[in-house]
Every structure is written in structure tokens, then in C-alpha cells.
Design an enzyme around this catalytic site. Structure first.
Site, mmCIF file in Angstrom:
data_model
loop_
_atom_site.group_PDB
_atom_site.id
_atom_site.type_symbol
_atom_site.label_atom_id
_atom_site.label_comp_id
_atom_site.label_asym_id
_atom_site.label_seq_id
_atom_site.Cartn_x
_atom_site.Cartn_y
_atom_site.Cartn_z
ATOM 1 N N LYS A 183 66.009 71.598 10.289
ATOM 2 C CA LYS A 183 65.061 71.891 10.139
ATOM 3 C C LYS A 183 64.548 73.166 10.015
ATOM 4 C CE LYS A 183 63.996 67.734 8.756
ATOM 5 N NZ LYS A 183 63.964 67.247 6.909
ATOM 6 N N HIS A 319 70.314 62.869 -1.354
ATOM 7 C CA HIS A 319 69.327 62.621 -1.092
ATOM 8 C C HIS A 319 69.180 61.298 0.243
ATOM 9 C CE1 HIS A 319 65.112 62.277 1.276
ATOM 10 N NE2 HIS A 319 65.860 63.105 2.533
HETATM 11 MG MG MG Z 1 65.173 67.889 2.942
#
Ligand code: MG
Length: 388
Positions: A183, A319
Site C-alpha cells: 500500500k 483481484h
Molecule cells: Mg488494490
């Protein structure tokens, strides 16, 4: 063959992490069991699935519309010519009373249900789902019996200390992953720089590092981020902007690093619009989430749409980091599969059959989606199946 019952339940996800914009501590997921009147090896034939985490449970539309519609349908109308359940036909039937557009309101409920139906079809055939999908679409399976994978995670912690992130990345590396994604996109670029440098220092040399910006920026902010971190040669910038901010994506891409998006797009036509208007380039990475985007049927259509934009299935990394994504990735010949080692409690990760090595995930042998080889998750599905 008949569907006897469909049982759904909302379950809390064990997740106490945050990305640049959202903390996931309240996350819930819908688990679903579709029970048939058939038996395989003396056990009732049932299909299981759950919706993608990162979004919340989707039981409302299932309870109020789709499960009643499915159970009210003439059983024969749900079967193909060989007498098997026909998930694309069932999906079309469930969409019969639905207006166009507004996909987010129903795509996940339908995609989750559709995947549970595929689980049944493949279990009845006694084969892993990816084999069945590859055969139907003429997709060659890899001779190695493995597909590429990368480790994703690296959420923000309670402090600015990068040591926990570095430990996490070291665990990925030691577990056999090569490429990775962490992230980024917090308000603090100095912190992001320290995190990116720590991850790069820890990964094997030559490994690729992507960053997930979790829709943190507008176009101007995305350009600032892209230019700041361009010297690091990042693999891709994931969701620098809101997925509908096409101009923002176009601006970010123009700054020189590949972009990725798709986990927050719900339908093939939304991918078409994204590719048409965000102008993300030939090195874009598309990340549809199978349960989120109308299941296998939706993913097949997204592959076709990508093709119409001159992108191959190798542009698509689904994903999710779970068995559903793994089967769809292998079965549709996609680039590979994202993995979330150690995240999201019993819903994260692959089954015990799947081995990671040299940046690749081995393809499982268990019939269907193979949740039976994921003991803690399968306990939950088993309880669900008998609760109906
Ligand atoms: Mg993502």
C-alpha cells in the site's frame, strides 16, 4: 438435477488493517452454499463461494431477489444439453427482471452465486474448475502446472515504523514469492518513500514492486506521486484515482509508470469505458474481481473487451487472492494471480494444495474450487450447508 436450497450468511472478516483511504476493521463477507439433490462420493453435491472482501457483504439482493428467482425457476431451464447446471444461462435468467446499468447494486451477489454454481459443475465432473474452463474456451494450460503470482499486502500499521512492513516482505520472499505489492498513497510521501525503499531492499534482486494507491488522489496528486517515485521503476501504480476519474488516470499514466485498475469496476461495460476514456496504455494491468464482476461469465466478457482494445489476457491479473481468482486466472489464461499471504483470516489465501515457489502458484487437483482443501474456511461452508 435440481437446486434444493441456497443458503447465505453474513460473516465478519478478521481484518484490522488500513490502506490510504479505508480501514477494513468492520469488513463483512457473504458466504453462500448452493445445495443440489445430487450426491458425489456419498456426499451431497454442494457449491460454495464468498464475495470479494474490501467490499461488504451482499446478502440483501440475494435474499430479496436472486435466491427466490433461482428457486422459482423451472429446474430444466437451468440445465445445459447434457443435464448439468449451466451457470451463464442461469445468470442470464436471474438478470431477466433487471434494468441496465447500476451494476454495483447486484453484480457481486450474482457473481458470488455464479461461482458457487461453477463449483457444482466442476465437482460433478470430478475436475478442478480451471481445467473445465480452459477446455471450454480452448485455453492452453501451463505445462509447469503453475501460474505466476505475487504477494500483496503491506497495509499501513499503527505507527510510521517500517520494520513490520519489512518483516512482512521478508516473509513473502522466504515463502517463495518474488514480485510484490504494498500500500502507498498516504498523505505522508516521506513515509511512503521509506516504505517503498524498505520493500525494495528486502525483495530478491530483480523483483518487481507495485504500489496500491487505493484511489487516494485526483489527477494532480497522482501525477505528483508518479513523478516523485518514477526513479524507483515501480511495476505499476494501482488505482491512483477513483476508477471513474478517467482524466485522472490519463494524467497519471502520462507521467510514465504503468497503471492498474479494475477491482472497483463491476461489469464488462465499465471496463470498456475505462479502457476507452482513461487511455491507460498498452501496459495497463486490469484487475477484475471474479465474484464482484458477475463471476466467470463477467470475466470472460472482460477478456473479450480487453481484446477489442488490443489487450491480451496477459494484461489481466484478477483481484482477490483466493481460490476463485486462482481458478479463473488459470482457466482463462490470464497473467497470474494476486495472493494475500496471512491477510483476511480464513478468507485469505489459497488451499493447502497450492504451493508457492519461484514466484509461481501450483495448480490444485481437488474438484471444483477446492475449498474442501482449505480447512478453516471449509468448516464454515460445511456448517452453512447443514444449517439450511
Ligand atoms: Mg488494490
Amino acid at each position: 438435477m435440481r437446486i434444493k436450497a441456497v443458503i447465505e450468511r453474513t460473516v465478519k472478516v478478521d481484518s484490522n488493517v488500513r490502506n490510504a483511504r479505508v480501514d477494513l476493521s468492520q469488513m463483512t463477507v457473504t458466504v453462500i452454499a448452493v445445495i443440489t439433490d445430487q450426491y458425489v462420493s456419498g456426499r451431497p453435491l454442494a457449491g460454495f463461494a464468498f464475495n470479494s472482501f474490501g467490499r461488504y457483504a451482499c446478502g440483501g439482493p440475494l435474499r430479496e431477489r436472486f435466491i427466490p428467482r433461482l428457486l422459482a425457476a423451472e429446474p430444466k431451464s437451468l440445465l445445459d444439453d447434457s443435464g448439468d447446471l449451466d451457470p451463464p444461462r442461469i445468470l442470464a435468467a436471474l438478470l431477466a427482471r433487471e434494468k441496465s446499468g447500476g451494476h454495483a447494486e447486484r453484480s457481486m451477489a450474482l457473481g458470488t452465486l455464479e461461482l458457487a454454481l461453477w463449483d457444482i459443475v466442476a465437482k460433478r465432473a470430478g475436475r478442478p474448475l480451471y481445467e473445465l474452463l480452459a477446455e471450454r474456451d480452448g485455453v492452453p494450460l501451463p505445462g509447469t502446472g503453475t501460474i505466476p503470482t505475487y504477494a500483496a499486502g503491506g497495509f499501513y500499521g499503527a505507527s510510521d515504523d517500517v520494520a513490520p512492513l519489512q518483516d512482512e516482505v521478508a516473509r513473502w520472499r522466504d515463502a517463495g514469492f518474488i514480485d510484490a505489492k504494498i500500500k502507498a498513497g498516504s498523505a505522508d510521501m516521506t513515509l511512503d518513500r521509506r516504505r517503498i525503499e524498505a520493500a525494495l531492499r528486502t525483495l530478491k534482486s530483480g523483483a518487481r514492486l507495485a504500489v496500491d494507491l487505493s484511489c487516494a488522489f485526483d489527477g494532480v496528486g497522482a501525477v505528483r506521486f508518479a513523478e516523485t517515485f518514477k526513479p524507483y521503476g515501480l511495476w505499476w501504480l494501482e488505482e491512483p484515482c477513483d476508477p471513474l476519474d478517467y482524466e485522472g488516470f490519463a494524467m497519471a499514466r502520462a507521467a510514465g509508470t504503468p497503471v492498474a485498475a479494475g477491482e472497483n469496476l463491476f461489469a464488462p461495460r465499465e471496463f470498456d469505458n475505462f479502457l476507452r476514456f482513461a487511455r491507460p496504455g498498452s501496459d495497463v494491468v486490469l484487475q477484475p474481481d471474479p465474484p464482484l464482476a458477475y463471476g466467470v461469465s463477467g470475466l470472460r466478457d472482460i477478456v473479450a473487451i480487453a481484446g477489442a482494445h488490443n489487450l491480451t489476457p496477459q494484461s489481466i491479473f484478477p483481484h482477490g487472492g483466493n481460490m476463485m481468482s486462482l481458478h479463473v486466472a488459470a482457466g482463462l489464461g490470464l497473467a497470474g494471480v494476486e495472493a494475500y499471504p496471512g491477510q483476511f483470516g480464513i478468507f485469505g489465501g489459497f488451499s493447502d494444495e497450492v504451493e508457492i515457489g519461484d514466484g509461481r502458484a501450483s495448480l490444485p487437483k481437488a474438484p471444483g474450487l477446492g475449498f474442501e482443501e482449505q480447512p478453516a474456511l471449509f468448516r464454515l461452508f460445511s456448517e452453512l450447508a447443514v444449517s439450511g
